[in-house]
Design an enzyme around this catalytic site. Sequence first.
Site, PDB file in Angstrom:
ATOM      1  N   LYS A  94      39.057  37.320  41.305  1.00  0.00           N
ATOM      2  CA  LYS A  94      39.960  37.107  42.446  1.00  0.00           C
ATOM      3  C   LYS A  94      41.092  38.105  42.359  1.00  0.00           C
ATOM      4  O   LYS A  94      41.727  38.234  41.303  1.00  0.00           O
ATOM      5  CB  LYS A  94      40.525  35.674  42.388  1.00  0.00           C
ATOM      6  CG  LYS A  94      41.454  35.366  43.549  1.00  0.00           C
ATOM      7  CD  LYS A  94      40.685  34.977  44.777  1.00  0.00           C
ATOM      8  CE  LYS A  94      41.483  35.074  46.052  1.00  0.00           C
ATOM      9  NZ  LYS A  94      41.515  36.444  46.660  1.00  0.00           N
ATOM     10  N   GLN A 115      46.155  40.660  36.925  1.00  0.00           N
ATOM     11  CA  GLN A 115      45.633  39.560  37.739  1.00  0.00           C
ATOM     12  C   GLN A 115      44.962  38.487  36.871  1.00  0.00           C
ATOM     13  O   GLN A 115      45.050  37.299  37.181  1.00  0.00           O
ATOM     14  CB  GLN A 115      44.635  40.136  38.758  1.00  0.00           C
ATOM     15  CG  GLN A 115      44.417  39.293  39.984  1.00  0.00           C
ATOM     16  CD  GLN A 115      45.496  39.463  41.039  1.00  0.00           C
ATOM     17  OE1 GLN A 115      45.886  40.574  41.345  1.00  0.00           O
ATOM     18  NE2 GLN A 115      45.985  38.371  41.587  1.00  0.00           N
ATOM     19  N   LYS A 118      47.825  36.389  35.494  1.00  0.00           N
ATOM     20  CA  LYS A 118      48.521  35.745  36.610  1.00  0.00           C
ATOM     21  C   LYS A 118      47.689  34.582  37.152  1.00  0.00           C
ATOM     22  O   LYS A 118      48.179  33.475  37.340  1.00  0.00           O
ATOM     23  CB  LYS A 118      48.735  36.789  37.716  1.00  0.00           C
ATOM     24  CG  LYS A 118      49.477  36.277  38.923  1.00  0.00           C
ATOM     25  CD  LYS A 118      49.337  37.203  40.136  1.00  0.00           C
ATOM     26  CE  LYS A 118      49.616  38.659  39.832  1.00  0.00           C
ATOM     27  NZ  LYS A 118      49.832  39.450  41.079  1.00  0.00           N
ATOM     28  N   LYS A 130      40.376  43.310  40.917  1.00  0.00           N
ATOM     29  CA  LYS A 130      41.210  44.061  41.862  1.00  0.00           C
ATOM     30  C   LYS A 130      40.396  45.214  42.407  1.00  0.00           C
ATOM     31  O   LYS A 130      39.457  45.665  41.759  1.00  0.00           O
ATOM     32  CB  LYS A 130      42.438  44.625  41.142  1.00  0.00           C
ATOM     33  CG  LYS A 130      43.596  44.917  42.067  1.00  0.00           C
ATOM     34  CD  LYS A 130      44.439  43.683  42.300  1.00  0.00           C
ATOM     35  CE  LYS A 130      45.521  43.911  43.326  1.00  0.00           C
ATOM     36  NZ  LYS A 130      46.482  42.807  43.335  1.00  0.00           N
ATOM     37  N   GLY A 169      44.245  40.825  50.322  1.00  0.00           N
ATOM     38  CA  GLY A 169      45.039  42.018  50.595  1.00  0.00           C
ATOM     39  C   GLY A 169      45.932  42.405  49.425  1.00  0.00           C
ATOM     40  O   GLY A 169      46.037  41.704  48.422  1.00  0.00           O
ATOM     41  N   ASP A 170      46.545  43.544  49.571  1.00  0.00           N
ATOM     42  CA  ASP A 170      47.591  44.036  48.662  1.00  0.00           C
ATOM     43  C   ASP A 170      48.296  45.130  49.478  1.00  0.00           C
ATOM     44  O   ASP A 170      48.211  45.113  50.717  1.00  0.00           O
ATOM     45  CB  ASP A 170      46.965  44.582  47.365  1.00  0.00           C
ATOM     46  CG  ASP A 170      47.974  44.775  46.232  1.00  0.00           C
ATOM     47  OD1 ASP A 170      48.298  43.805  45.541  1.00  0.00           O
ATOM     48  OD2 ASP A 170      48.476  45.917  46.053  1.00  0.00           O
ATOM     49  N   SER A 381      46.085  31.829  47.865  1.00  0.00           N
ATOM     50  CA  SER A 381      44.709  32.264  48.134  1.00  0.00           C
ATOM     51  C   SER A 381      43.715  31.236  47.596  1.00  0.00           C
ATOM     52  O   SER A 381      42.706  30.936  48.244  1.00  0.00           O
ATOM     53  CB  SER A 381      44.430  33.611  47.469  1.00  0.00           C
ATOM     54  OG  SER A 381      44.924  34.669  48.256  1.00  0.00           O
TER      55      SER A 381
HETATM   56  N1  GLU Z   1      47.450  41.140  45.874  1.00  0.00           N
HETATM   57  C1  GLU Z   1      48.035  39.880  45.533  1.00  0.00           C
HETATM   58  C2  GLU Z   1      48.414  39.858  44.082  1.00  0.00           C
HETATM   59  O1  GLU Z   1      48.785  40.865  43.542  1.00  0.00           O
HETATM   60  C3  GLU Z   1      47.208  38.704  45.992  1.00  0.00           C
HETATM   61  C4  GLU Z   1      45.814  38.634  45.494  1.00  0.00           C
HETATM   62  C5  GLU Z   1      44.981  37.520  46.118  1.00  0.00           C
HETATM   63  O2  GLU Z   1      45.497  36.766  46.925  1.00  0.00           O
HETATM   64  O3  GLU Z   1      43.811  37.456  45.752  1.00  0.00           O
HETATM   65  O4  GLU Z   1      48.415  38.846  43.419  1.00  0.00           O
END
Ligand code: GLU
Length: 449
Positions: A94, A115, A118, A130, A169-170, A381
């Site tokens: 994710k 990620q 996180k 990512k 998104g990012d 998300s």
């Molecule tokens: N790009 C966002 C982040 O850095 C969201 C990633 C997502 O929602 O999957 O966490």
Amino acid sequence: MVRTLDDTLEPIFQDVLHRNPGEAEFHQAVREVLESLGPVLVKHPEFAEHKIIQRICEPERQIIFRVPWQDDKGETHINRAFRVQFNSALGPYKGGMRFHPSVYLGIVKFLGFEQVFKNALTGLPIGGGKGGSDFNPKGRSDAEVMRFCQSLMTEMYRHLGEYTDVPAGDIGVGQREVGYLFGQYKRMTNRYESGVFTGKGLDWGGSRARKEATGFGAVYFVREMLRARNMDLEGKTCVVSGAGDVAIHAIEKLQALGARVIACSDSGGMIVDEHGLELDRIRRIKEVERRRIHVYAEEQSRARYIKGGTVWTVPCEVALPCATQNELNGEDARRLVENGCIAVAEGANMPTTPEGIRLFRDAGIAYGPGKAANAGGVATSALEMQQNASRDSWTFQYTEQRLEEIICNIHRNCHDTAVEFGAPGDYVTGANIAGFLKVGHAMVALGLI
Ligand code: GLU
């Protein structure tokens, strides 16, 4: 002073450098986590025995592919795209897609690595990944962006799935791009698989409060850090870097909680409005007219625009970096501390350089690293995935309440973990260890895969 790694971790880090040459941002992100893990290995010898740290630093799968597309004049362009599926011990990969000319493998890997931790901190069942491309959407027409997204997805669709890999998104990828990407996925697979993408529009499977979530979450996190020190946000003077989705919603929540936000920025420069920023004006300029932030100062005479300026020079009590990686260096950190800043929470990924982090920690200010402070976006998300799985759609109020609970839990977890490992008040140590423990235990349990 540069923190040293202990005897077990240094060779692992050297190996990461050797195996991933030229990927400075990835090295930086790995080093920052490894610097926290010494005491964990002492307490949990099983992690060394199962080579969990070596494994966690190596993505499970990395996909690099060509994206050919034609612009409106019929000229052909070739971009490069990436999807790094970093770790799936806790759930499907994710993480967002970033479209920006600076994107290369090292950026995608640093983001994917961050990620993993996180997403673990959210407590929700999501692994880390990512992706992105060096495509620059700035100045491109909707039709060009659509053709690019369709071409990208024509390759990427085969690697995705609601139980496999769920992008979002990012930077450079908002609802418009998610729409084109999801549309092409649906066409290629002949499946309306809502849960394969998050950040979707509300009419086609998106979640309320997703757009607001990263900015709101960063503000909840800083509120919790202040509460832990018997302070609150009310009346505090704040600066926020950036003027995108994260920054705009951080400003909105700061103002709602009674703080005074006096500066924000875009890549051209910054504006200062000592009376407090007018959010409606920023929204219109950035979101509706898609213009640059200097327009604010042209319209509002009491505001100042400083071309090329950064908000870190503006005296404040709370600073929220919400733009991009390494946007706040040692000199900026020193200036913030000297000017009386008491709290920093990162809405962006890795916005503070290692020297900046050191200065914040040495000064003893409340510093919330991105993997904890900006986890609200990906957490929401995961809530979008829950709504898709149950074919349901929650209210804004309920979704935001869940977001707030998740951020408060992350804060508590980081806070308590830091205390447990002998570093009270150090959210970097707390976030790295708490995130690592969750993923590490799952990896040991799942065996050598
Ligand atoms: N790009 C966002 C982040 O850095 C969201 C990633 C997502 O929602 O999957 O966490």
